[in-house]
Design a protein around this motif. Structure first.
Motif, PDB file in Angstrom:
ATOM      1  N   ALA A  88      11.139   3.835  16.012  1.00 16.94           N
ATOM      2  CA  ALA A  88       9.694   3.946  16.207  1.00 16.94           C
ATOM      3  C   ALA A  88       8.895   3.098  15.212  1.00 16.94           C
ATOM      4  O   ALA A  88       7.960   2.398  15.604  1.00 16.94           O
ATOM      5  CB  ALA A  88       9.273   5.411  16.143  1.00 16.94           C
ATOM      6  N   ILE A  92       6.236  -0.138  16.102  1.00 15.79           N
ATOM      7  CA  ILE A  92       4.868  -0.308  15.605  1.00 15.79           C
ATOM      8  C   ILE A  92       4.741  -1.624  14.845  1.00 15.79           C
ATOM      9  O   ILE A  92       3.763  -2.361  15.017  1.00 15.79           O
ATOM     10  CB  ILE A  92       4.478   0.864  14.686  1.00 15.79           C
ATOM     11  N   THR A  97       0.189  -0.434  17.653  1.00 18.76           N
ATOM     12  CA  THR A  97       0.120   1.023  17.762  1.00 18.76           C
ATOM     13  C   THR A  97       0.018   1.542  19.196  1.00 18.76           C
ATOM     14  O   THR A  97      -0.222   2.723  19.404  1.00 18.76           O
ATOM     15  CB  THR A  97      -1.082   1.553  16.962  1.00 18.76           C
ATOM     16  N   TYR A  99       2.277   2.185  21.151  1.00 18.08           N
ATOM     17  CA  TYR A  99       3.323   3.203  21.312  1.00 18.08           C
ATOM     18  C   TYR A  99       2.848   4.594  20.898  1.00 18.08           C
ATOM     19  O   TYR A  99       3.375   5.609  21.373  1.00 18.08           O
ATOM     20  CB  TYR A  99       4.532   2.780  20.473  1.00 18.08           C
ATOM     21  N   TRP A 100       1.850   4.645  20.022  1.00 12.22           N
ATOM     22  CA  TRP A 100       1.359   5.945  19.556  1.00 12.22           C
ATOM     23  C   TRP A 100       0.816   6.796  20.699  1.00 12.22           C
ATOM     24  O   TRP A 100       0.837   8.030  20.636  1.00 12.22           O
ATOM     25  CB  TRP A 100       0.256   5.731  18.508  1.00 12.22           C
ATOM     26  N   GLY A 103       2.152  10.071  22.306  1.00  9.47           N
ATOM     27  CA  GLY A 103       1.784  11.420  21.886  1.00  9.47           C
ATOM     28  C   GLY A 103       0.936  12.147  22.908  1.00  9.47           C
ATOM     29  O   GLY A 103       0.915  13.392  22.928  1.00  9.47           O
ATOM     30  N   GLN A 302       3.577  15.571  16.925  1.00  4.95           N
ATOM     31  CA  GLN A 302       2.480  14.668  16.589  1.00  4.95           C
ATOM     32  C   GLN A 302       2.594  14.179  15.150  1.00  4.95           C
ATOM     33  O   GLN A 302       2.357  12.995  14.862  1.00  4.95           O
ATOM     34  CB  GLN A 302       1.129  15.377  16.804  1.00  4.95           C
ATOM     35  N   LEU A 305       5.394  11.598  15.004  1.00  4.52           N
ATOM     36  CA  LEU A 305       4.980  10.326  15.593  1.00  4.52           C
ATOM     37  C   LEU A 305       4.019   9.582  14.671  1.00  4.52           C
ATOM     38  O   LEU A 305       4.122   8.364  14.491  1.00  4.52           O
ATOM     39  CB  LEU A 305       4.322  10.583  16.955  1.00  4.52           C
ATOM     40  N   CYS A 306       3.070  10.304  14.062  1.00  2.00           N
ATOM     41  CA  CYS A 306       2.121   9.675  13.145  1.00  2.00           C
ATOM     42  C   CYS A 306       2.824   9.127  11.904  1.00  2.00           C
ATOM     43  O   CYS A 306       2.483   8.031  11.427  1.00  2.00           O
ATOM     44  CB  CYS A 306       1.040  10.678  12.735  1.00  2.00           C
ATOM     45  N   SER A 308       5.960   8.061  11.732  1.00  2.00           N
ATOM     46  CA  SER A 308       6.677   6.864  12.156  1.00  2.00           C
ATOM     47  C   SER A 308       5.729   5.685  12.301  1.00  2.00           C
ATOM     48  O   SER A 308       6.046   4.557  11.906  1.00  2.00           O
ATOM     49  CB  SER A 308       7.393   7.127  13.487  1.00  2.00           C
ATOM     50  N   SER A 309       4.550   5.950  12.876  1.00  2.92           N
ATOM     51  CA  SER A 309       3.551   4.886  13.045  1.00  2.92           C
ATOM     52  C   SER A 309       3.074   4.375  11.689  1.00  2.92           C
ATOM     53  O   SER A 309       2.918   3.161  11.488  1.00  2.92           O
ATOM     54  CB  SER A 309       2.360   5.407  13.862  1.00  2.92           C
TER      55      SER A 309
END
Length: 636
Positions: A88, A92, A97, A99-100, A103, A302, A305-306, A308-309
């Motif tokens: 992930a 990015i 972003t 890919y974000w 979520g 969430q 995911l944040c 990883s971003s």
């Protein structure tokens, strides 16, 4: 978040091991060793606690007494694999972003399991998700579903263990087979001896390690480049912060619609019907606790995911300030995060070891879930139905032996993976290919009362055929192409993490190509639509075959296996509208005449604990919610 990742150069040969920019210190090895020791200690604690008094129910379902918090963290860890942790951020870093927005799919992807799948599975008092298929259809459908799941997981689990170890070896020189054997053996011991309770509590510990490892990278990295505000400014200046792409073309790799809605089907295949997750729902002390645990996964997903971003953005800002080494510039996308971490933390003994512990926590949580779920379905679906007289002691011994055997198979598959070469990516893709058709099979049974066993079998086989056609065709078309880069959509394999999903399909050059035509166009379908396409194929074909063969007329139907979609939707309307429509519920149109259980039932489900107690007194404890009903023909 599980990651289905595909890369243009996803795996490495042993010759890559000369690309080492940092080595592990003694402190790093100690930190990594602590992960293994503590994971093993947690597992052995639950194995030894009450030794000799364990039951099969405790081994496979933690005695159905688990609380909301450990179950929710275990649900998260099961598909938060090392592939996701590596993939992930690289997505990015390379593509921005966009890919974000995956979520956005988490909302429906977790809400639907909480209110549709969990109530049905929990009230039927199942152990294996595939027991549902026998209650709804027949034994043949159950066995077909079980064999499909076993094939999916056996192919995947060895690769899931081997691939991160190979990436780590290529970047740090960390001994490849030492890491593979250490992880495999430790995981095998605590899973086989401790059962599901040990797996869930080690998942809790490993989830905390994963969050801690990623948090350290974000804090140290952002401090090195001037803070998160500067990171955001650098990303904005270089157009890495993506807007909402509303292109409805399903052949475009990532758009808002692809991520937010195609991702829902991917989430459902993992959190709705996958045995590893269903088993955790069923281990909850109550249906309410199972639903709450599913809710609790949403904020955790969430956050994951944040994080990883943010790692991807911090990595981008870092390499705008500091020069990449030649090894980093030539690295495969899968290696980017490891190179970055080793470069960032090289002067901080112990922190590289913490990130490696974070990485392999993802692997441990994934493969332990695979061992446990495979042992459960083998025991419940393939052995106990044929040997119902097994004593409790022998059943416990057999369950542990199965988990241990699957652990050995995992190590064997890891060894085979080391010799697969370019075929390895296809092996990884199989995990994602099978998830969509299995989702379609459960939806066919749950939402369409007219679907019959023949329709289910033909639908599943057709869905699997379509899945392998598109998936393998996509890989072969890229391999045979003179151009190195994958199709525009980058819809490569499904490294469904962990158990699959999120998608690390990141790894494709950013150069654009002319749009493919014909079958090449068909093969370029975005990977996030694969689950939707394949599950829809199962449902459509299954319904057609069922209607052509008379549906459920003359067959028995357990109403507890049906989710009343139309009554649920109509109940949302004002009462006056409901009366005007003169809607008759499914139970009104097709009265169910109980032939087995005299207890008070509604929609085929026991209503309270007193009903269950009465069932137990009558010797029906193993079939609390599976009465046989005959569908009677009535007119509207």
């Amino acid at each position: 978040m599980s990651v289905e990742e595909s890369t243009s150069a996803p795996f490495y040969t042993t010759s890559d091991t000369n690309k080492v920019i940092a080595t592990f210190s003694v402190v790093d090895y100690v930190v990594f060793g602590l992960l293994l020791v503590l994971s093993l200690a947690i597992g052995l604690y639950h194995a030894c606690r009450g030794w000799g008094r364990h039951t099969v129910g405790e081994l496979l379902l933690a005695d159905r007494k688990m609380g909301c918090l450990p179950v929710s963290l275990s649900l998260l860890a099961t598909f938060q694999s090392a592939v996701a942790i590596l993939g992930a951020p690289a997505e990015i870093y390379r593509f921005g972003t966009q890919y974000w927005f995956l979520g956005c799919s988490y909302f429906l992807g977790l809400l639907i399991p909480a209110h549709v799948f969990i109530p049905v599975f929990y009230r039927l008092h199942l152990t294996s998700a595939y027991e549902y298929l026998e209650l709804r259809f027949n034994k043949a459908v159950r066995i077909l579903g079980t064999v499909t799941f076993i094939f999916q997981m056996v192919i995947y689990m060895g690769v899931a263990l081997y691939a991160p170890s190979l990436a780590l070896n290529a970047v740090t020189g960390f001994d490849l087979w030492l890491s593979v054997l250490a992880l495999g053996i430790v995981c095998n011991i605590y899973t086989a001896l401790g059962g599901l309770k040990a797996v869930i509590w080690t998942d809790v510990f490993q989830t905390l390690v994963m969050f801690l490892g990623q948090l350290v990278v974000i804090i140290v990295g952002s401090a090195r480049v001037g803070g998160l505000g500067h990171v955001w400014d650098v990303a904005s200046q270089h157009k890495l912060i993506s807007g909402i792409e509303l292109d409805p073309d399903p052949f475009v790799r990532h758009t808002f619609w692809t991520l937010a809605f195609g991702g829902v089907f991917m989430m459902l295949s993992l959190y709705g019907v996958n045995q590893a997750q269903v088993q955790r729902y069923l281990s909850s002390r109550s249906e309410k606790a199972a639903v709450l645990s599913c809710y609790a996964v949403f904020p955790c997903q969430q956050v994951a995911l944040c994080m990883s971003s943010l790692i991807g953005l911090v990595m981008f800002a870092y390499y705008k300030k500091y020069t990449m080494s030649p090894q980093q510039e030539q690295a495969a996308p899968d290696q980017l995060v490891l190179y970055f971490v080793m470069d960032l933390l090289k002067d901080m003994p112990g922190l590289p070891g913490l990130f490696v512990a974070c990485l392999f926590s993802g692997s441990l949580s994934t493969i332990s879930s695979a061992f446990n779920s495979l042992a459960t379905v083998t025991m419940e679906d393939l052995i106990q139905p044929w040997f119902p007289e097994l004593t409790e002691t022998r059943a416990i011994m057999l369950s542990r032996s199965l988990a241990f055997a699957y652990g050995l198979i995992c190590l064997g598959m890891a060894y085979i993976s080391s010799h697969l070469g370019s075929v390895l990516q296809a092996a990884l893709s199989i995990f994602g290919m099978v998830g969509g058709p299995l989702l379609g099979l459960f939806c066919l049974g749950m939402f369409f009362p007219c679907a019959n066993p023949l329709g289910a079998i033909v639908g599943l086989l057709t869905g699997l055929t379509m899945a392998f056609w598109i998936g393998i065709g996509s890989i072969v078309s890229r391999m045979s192409s003179a151009v190195v880069s994958p199709p525009i959509n980058g819809s490569s394999s499904f490294l469904s993490s962990n158990l699959t999903m999120a998608t690390v399909t990141t790894l494709m050059p950013s150069t654009t190509q002319s749009k493919p035509t014909g079958l090449q166009r068909f093969y370029s379908l975005s990977y996030l639509w694969y689950s939707a396409h394949n599950s829809t194929t199962v449902i459509v074909v299954g319904l057609i075959v069922s209607l052509l063969t008379g549906g459920m007329r003359g067959r028995t139907l357990n109403p507890g296996t049906i989710y009343p979609v139309l009554p649920k939707l109509l109940s949302l309307l004002p009462l006056s509208c409901q009366k005007r429509l003169c809607w008759k519920s499914h139970s009104q149109n097709a009265p169910m005449v109980p032939k087995l259980c005299p207890e008070k039932m509604r929609n085929g489900v026991l209503q309270d604990s007193r009903d269950k107690e009465r069932m137990a007194e009558d010797g029906l404890a193993h079939q609390p919610c599976s009465p046989t009903y005959v569908v009677q023909e009535t007119s509207l």
